[in-house]
Every structure is written in structure tokens, then in C-alpha cells.
Design an enzyme around this catalytic site. Structure first.
Site, short mmCIF file in Angstrom:
data_model
loop_
_atom_site.label_atom_id
_atom_site.label_comp_id
_atom_site.label_asym_id
_atom_site.label_seq_id
_atom_site.Cartn_x
_atom_site.Cartn_y
_atom_site.Cartn_z
N GLN A 1 1.57 19.75 3.28
CA GLN A 1 3.02 19.86 3.71
C GLN A 1 3.49 21.37 3.88
O GLN A 1 4.30 21.45 4.68
CB GLN A 1 3.89 19.00 2.91
CG GLN A 1 5.16 18.42 3.27
CD GLN A 1 4.98 17.50 4.39
OE1 GLN A 1 4.29 16.94 4.85
NE2 GLN A 1 6.35 17.51 5.13
N GLU B 1 10.17 16.90 13.99
CA GLU B 1 10.53 16.70 12.58
C GLU B 1 9.47 17.54 11.94
O GLU B 1 8.34 17.96 11.88
CB GLU B 1 10.07 15.22 12.04
CG GLU B 1 10.61 14.85 10.76
CD GLU B 1 10.24 13.59 10.38
OE1 GLU B 1 9.09 12.93 10.62
OE2 GLU B 1 11.04 12.69 9.78
N GLU C 1 9.82 1.99 10.36
CA GLU C 1 11.20 2.87 10.21
C GLU C 1 10.47 4.27 10.21
O GLU C 1 9.51 4.62 9.28
CB GLU C 1 11.73 2.66 8.88
CG GLU C 1 12.34 1.20 8.52
CD GLU C 1 13.72 1.24 9.32
OE1 GLU C 1 14.27 2.48 9.74
OE2 GLU C 1 14.27 0.10 9.59
N LYS D 1 0.90 -1.24 0.02
CA LYS D 1 0.09 -0.11 0.05
C LYS D 1 0.78 1.38 0.06
O LYS D 1 1.29 1.62 0.92
CB LYS D 1 -0.85 0.07 1.13
CG LYS D 1 -2.01 0.93 1.11
CD LYS D 1 -2.16 1.88 2.18
CE LYS D 1 -1.46 3.28 2.30
NZ LYS D 1 -1.63 4.24 1.81
N GLY E 1 7.19 5.75 7.61
CA GLY E 1 6.42 6.68 7.89
C GLY E 1 6.42 7.42 9.04
O GLY E 1 7.64 7.29 9.69
N SER E 2 5.58 8.14 9.57
CA SER E 2 5.53 8.96 10.71
C SER E 2 5.75 8.40 11.98
O SER E 2 5.04 6.96 11.91
CB SER E 2 4.46 9.98 10.59
OG SER E 2 3.34 9.39 10.62
N CYS F 1 13.92 11.20 5.63
CA CYS F 1 13.84 10.99 6.96
C CYS F 1 15.01 11.34 7.48
O CYS F 1 15.57 11.51 8.70
CB CYS F 1 13.47 9.78 7.05
SG CYS F 1 14.40 8.53 6.04
N VAL G 1 1.78 7.64 13.24
CA VAL G 1 1.08 6.40 12.49
C VAL G 1 1.89 5.09 13.03
O VAL G 1 1.13 4.10 12.96
CB VAL G 1 0.98 6.56 11.08
CG1 VAL G 1 0.63 5.22 10.24
CG2 VAL G 1 0.33 7.74 10.62
N GLY G 2 3.28 5.14 13.00
CA GLY G 2 3.94 3.88 13.37
C GLY G 2 3.56 3.31 14.56
O GLY G 2 3.53 2.24 14.96
#
Ligand code: NAD
Length: 498
Positions: free
Chosen positions: A331, A385, A250, A175, A228-229, A284, A232-233
Site C-alpha cells: 500500500q 483512487e 460496495e 472471508k 473492496g476495489s 472508501c 475485484v468487484g
């Protein structure tokens, strides 16, 4: 011309069952529609996972060197299509062509590197503690892997996950991020052309909640690999924890470049420009903080700002452009929000700090390269970040303070130190809390045969790339073969030494 892209399920290109689609627009020119993609949901995920589960039954039995041959072919096809893939990627994501070519190259490198594992993927043979007994450990595939990827490396990151997963004998459902589904669709098309059997590679596009969540929750998905962020991780890790699934993460970074008083300042400025403004700061591993020894802070700042002012912001397809747009409107708003916070916190805006506008730039989500001076380590802009072309300069009095500041965020992905002192360099390698440390190089530029990942809130202990990624995509099995012809009890029977 806008293309109509599809999902790829069980070897067939297919629409979402609902028939819904979403648009993918060029961030350098929002008038350009790159394509439309299936806006999928849980039903499409159900079909993709079922196809993967079916394919896994036979794919796991294909010898790994034979699985690897398809990856060699994939690498060759990616190389043949490198230029058109790079053009498409720049159109959907914005980074400049030199960088999208690099992104495809990373996919090619990963294909050949992962293919080599087909003939390695070593287990171990060792000694058993009982006589007439053989002991070894082997790697076995896991099953269906759910792969969820971000938009900043639309080719490299999916390949980091898919290629090792496939060579290990797993079937995958990818996805991709909704900002970069076209590159993912092309990649999956190339895997199909290379000969991966139907169902081994599946693609389902759509939003994080409608497509990502059912993929993570599906009972037949044994492993979730997510980039991802951190936000969400964390949610994905919680679901995987509940369901006792394997999960590799990651996540974000707040990477620092340290510049010591003995550094080659021109080299350090070169590194800072590339690390902070390459990919418009949307890596990242981007350099988000520069920690300057007070003895060189003023000179370095002056040189950095002078060079950053010369950076050419523009459409990544234009040959002269050095800094492309941000990926989307949200963004750009988020980056600008951080700039406003920085100003309120009392940091000194040395340049930039607003959208880049005028002429063709008005059609895209461009932002001026931005430098803040006088930043203190606890400021929000030094902690969170930003994921944009914004860099914070922090002045310190000593090497020890530099390390302390570098370590003073929740993240730990990449890091860098510019110094000519070999002793300091080694102490930095040992003491900086990060998964990657560069000496006299910027915080960006990982190579695919070394492990990639971070410590603290950047992940959960796994690494992609390198041979270490095999530990994500395979399970260990220990095997004991007793050829003594009798029952032997480990730790209980006494073995007599004669
Ligand atoms: P994101 O977390 O918003 O989205 C990443 C992916 O997760 C997308 O495909 C998205 O659709 C999906 N997603 C969103 N919500 C979900 C949910 N609830 N369940 C399942 N899937 C969901 O991140 P992004 O904005 O695409 O990427 C930027 C972030 O990625 C930054 O934080 C960056 O540091 C990080 N990143 C990390 C690495 C690394 O290797 N450490 C590499 C690249 C990017």
C-alpha cells in the site's frame, strides 16, 4: 504475544485442512507478529458452505424476533469488549485508537439497529383486484451468503453484512481481508458466544484467489456481498452474472469536498484534515480531491498546509498519534507511486510526498500527509483512487464548474460542499453524482441507520446499512389468498361494480 487463530466452521474452531498458516504483522511495527491464521483453500470453503447450508435449514425457521435477540446479545458483548477489540484492531491494521474504537462502535450500533429489524422487517398488505382475495408481500431469507470484506474497517464492514444477513434468516461464510483476520476472528467468536447456532456463522481466512474465488463460485452460495476495489468487484460481478447469483458490491471512491467563496474557511479546513488524513486516507469515503473556488483558494491552501504540517504521524496505540501507518508495504509503494505520477503530471507538491521516517517510524509503513496544489481535473491523481494520505487541490471559477469537476470521475461514493448559501447547497444535493452528500461536513462520517453506497463505478445499485440493506439480504415473495371459493382470473374476469 502472537496468537494462533483458527477458522470457524460448523461451530468448531479449526485449522485449514492443509495445515498452512500466514502471518499478520503490525503495520506500525513490522517486528511485531500479531498472530498467524489458517491459509485456507477451496476445500475449507467447501466445508464451510456445507455447514452453512445445513444450518440454514433450521435457522430460517427461527422467528425473526428470536434471531434478533442473539444480535442484541452480540451488541452487548461487543460493547463489553470494545477496548480490547480496538487495541487488537490498531495492532493489526494501524489506524489510531480513537478510530478503532469508532469502528467497534459502528459494529455495536449495527447490532442494535439490525436487531430492531427482527420486529419490523415489514412487508406490505394491499388490495387485490378480484373480490374475496387477500394480497400481501413478505421477505424471506436467501440461503447461504458469501461475504468478502476489505481491511480498512475490520469490524464495521463485516457487521454491516453479517448482522442484517443473520436477522433475515440467512447463514453466512465470511472471508475477511488477509490484513485484518484477527478482528474478524474475534467478532465471530463473539457471535458464537451470543448463541448463534453452529453453522449459521462461518469464518474462513486466506487469500482472495484461493479462498474468495471458490466462495464466489460455489453453487450453494446464492448471494455474494463484496466490499473492496472496483477491479475485484468487476471480476466478482462477472462470475455472479454467469452463474445468475445475487451480488451486491460496495467499491472505490474519489470523493470531493467543494469549498465555495462564502464558506466558513476554518470549518472547511477542519473537515478537509479529517476527511483526507483520517484513517491515513484509507477510507472508501476519504477526501481525495478538494475543489476550491478561486476567491478563497490561496487562503484555504495556506491554512490547510499549515494545519496538516502539525499532524502527528505515529503508532496508533500512542496517545498523541493522529495519523497511523499505511496498512502494508504494498500500500505504501502504491501511494508513493501515485505521488511520483502527480509530480510528473505537473502538479505542485506542497508538502509530504515521501515515507515518514526516523526513530520508531522506521519500523512501520508510515507516510507523510501529502498535499498537491495546481491539480487539473484530468490528471491521474485527480481521477484514480489513491487510498492514502494524499489530497489534490483543484481550483475552479464557479459553482457550476465545481459540480462538473466533482462529477468528472468514474466513481460516485461520497461528496461534500462547504457553503452558507442554502440555494447552492440544495442544488449540490441534487446534482452531485454520489451516494452521499454532506453539507458543511467532511466526506467521511456515515451513520448506520442511513443507506450507504454509491453510484457509477462505486457499486451496482445496492445499499448497505439503513433499512435498505434488507433488500440485499432477503427475497420478496408476493402472496395471494383467494377466499372466493372459485377460480378467479386476474386481468380477464370482469369485476362488476354494483
Ligand atoms: P481488495 O479488492 O483488494 O480486497 C477486498 C477483499 O476481496 C479482500 O478480502 C480480498 O482478499 C478479496 N479478494 C481479492 N481478490 C479476490 C478475488 N479474485 N475473488 C474474491 N475475493 C477477492 O480491496 P482492499 O484493498 O482490501 O480494500 C480497499 C478497497 O476497498 C478500496 O478500493 C476501497 O475504496 C474499497 N472499499 C469500499 C467501501 C465501500 O463501502 N464502498 C468500503 C471500504 C473499502
Amino acid at each position: 504475544m502472537a496468537e494462533t487463530f483458527k477458522n470457524f466452521i460448523g461451530g468448531e474452531w479449526t485449522d485449514a485442512a492443509s495445515g498452512k498458516r500466514f502471518e499478520n504483522r503490525n503495520p506500525a511495527n513490522r517486528d511485531e507478529l500479531v498472530g498467524t491464521h489458517p491459509d485456507s483453500d477451496a476445500g475449507d470453503i467447501e466445508r464451510a458452505v456445507a455447514a452453512a447450508a445445513k444450518a440454514f435449514r433450521s435457522w430460517r425457521l427461527v422467528p425473526a424476533p428470536k434471531r434478533a435477540e442473539l444480535l442484541y446479545r452480540t451488541g452487548e458483548l461487543l460493547a463489553q469488549h470494545k477496548e480490547d477489540l480496538a487495541q487488537l484492531m490498531t495492532r493489526e491494521m494501524g489506524k489510531v485508537l480513537a478510530e478503532t474504537r469508532g469502528d467497534v462502535q459502528e459494529g455495536i450500533d449495527t447490532a442494535f439497529y439490525a436487531a430492531g429489524e427482527g420486529r419490523r422487517m415489514y412487508g406490505e398488505t394491499t388490495n387485490a383486484e378480484m373480490p374475496n382475495k387477500f394480497a400481501m408481500s413478505i421477505r424471506l431469507p436467501i440461503g447461504v451468503c458469501g461475504l468478502i470484506t476489505p481491511w480498512n474497517f475490520p469490524m464495521a464492514i463485516p457487521t454491516w453484512k453479517m448482522f442484517p444477513a443473520l436477522v433475515c434468516g440467512n447463514a453466512v461464510v465470511l472471508k475477511p481481508a488477509s490484513d485484518t483476520p484477527a478482528t474478524a476472528a474475534r467478532l465471530v467468536g463473539i457471535l458464537a458466544e451470543a448463541g448463534f447456532p453452529p453453522g449459521t456463522v462461518n469464518l474462513v481466512t486466506g487469500g482472495g484467489g484461493r479462498v474468495g474465488t471458490p466462495l464466489v463460485e460455489h453453487s450453494s452460495v446464492r448471494l455474494v456481498s463484496f466490499t473492496g476495489s472496483s477491479e475485484v468487484g468487476r471480476a466478482i460481478a462477472a462470475t455472479c452474472g454467469q452463474k445468475l447469483k445475487l451480488c451486491s458490491l460496495e467499491l472505490g471512491g474519489k470523493n470531493a469536498q467543494i469549498v465555495m467563496d462564502d464558506a466558513d474557511l476554518d470549518l472547511a479546513v477542519d473537515g478537509a484534515l479529517w476527511g483526507a488524513f483520517g484513517t491515513t486516507g484509507q477510507r472508501c469515503t476519504a477526501t481525495s480531491r478538494i475543489i476550491l473556488h478561486e476567491a478563497i483558494a490561496a487562503t484555504f491552501t495556506e491554512r490547510l498546509v499549515a494545519r496538516a504540517r502539525k499532524l502527528r504521524v505515529g503508532d496508533g496505540l500512542e496517545p498523541g498519534s493522529e495519523v497511523g501507518p499505511l496498512v502494508n508495504e504494498g500500500q505504501r509503494e502504491s501511494v508513493h507511486g501515485y505521488v511520483e505520477i502527480g509530480k510528473k503530471e505537473g502538479a505542485k507538491l506542497l508538502m509530504g510526498g515521501k515515507p515518514a521516517t526516523g526513530g520508531a517510524l522506521d519500523r512501520g509503513w508510515f507516510y507523510e500527509p501529502t498535499v498537491f496544489g495546481g491539480v487539473t481535473p484530468s490528471m491521474c491523481i485527480a481521477q484514480e483512487e489513491i487510498f492514502g494520505p494524499v489530497v489534490s487541490l483543484i481550483t475552479v471559477k464557479s459553482f457550476e464548474e465545481a459540480i462538473q469537476v466533482a462529477n468528472g470521475t468514474p466513481y460516485g461514493l461520497s461528496s461534500s460542499i462547504y457553503t452558507r448559501d442554502v440555494n447552492r447547497a440544495h442544488v449540490a444535493i441534487r446534482d452531485i453524482e454520489a451516494g452521499i452528500t454532506y453539507v458543511n461536513g467532511p466526506t467521511i462520517g456515515a451513520e448506520v441507520h442511513l443507506p450507504f453506497g454509491g453510484v457509477k463505478d462505486t457499486g451496482n445499485g445496492h445499499r448497505e446499512s439503513g433499512k435498505q440493506v434488507l433488500d440485499v439480504f432477503s427475497e420478496w415473495k408476493s402472496v395471494y389468498v383467494d377466499y372466493s371459493g372459485r377460480l378467479q382470473k386476474a386481468q380477464i374476469d370482469e369485476v362488476k361494480i354494483q
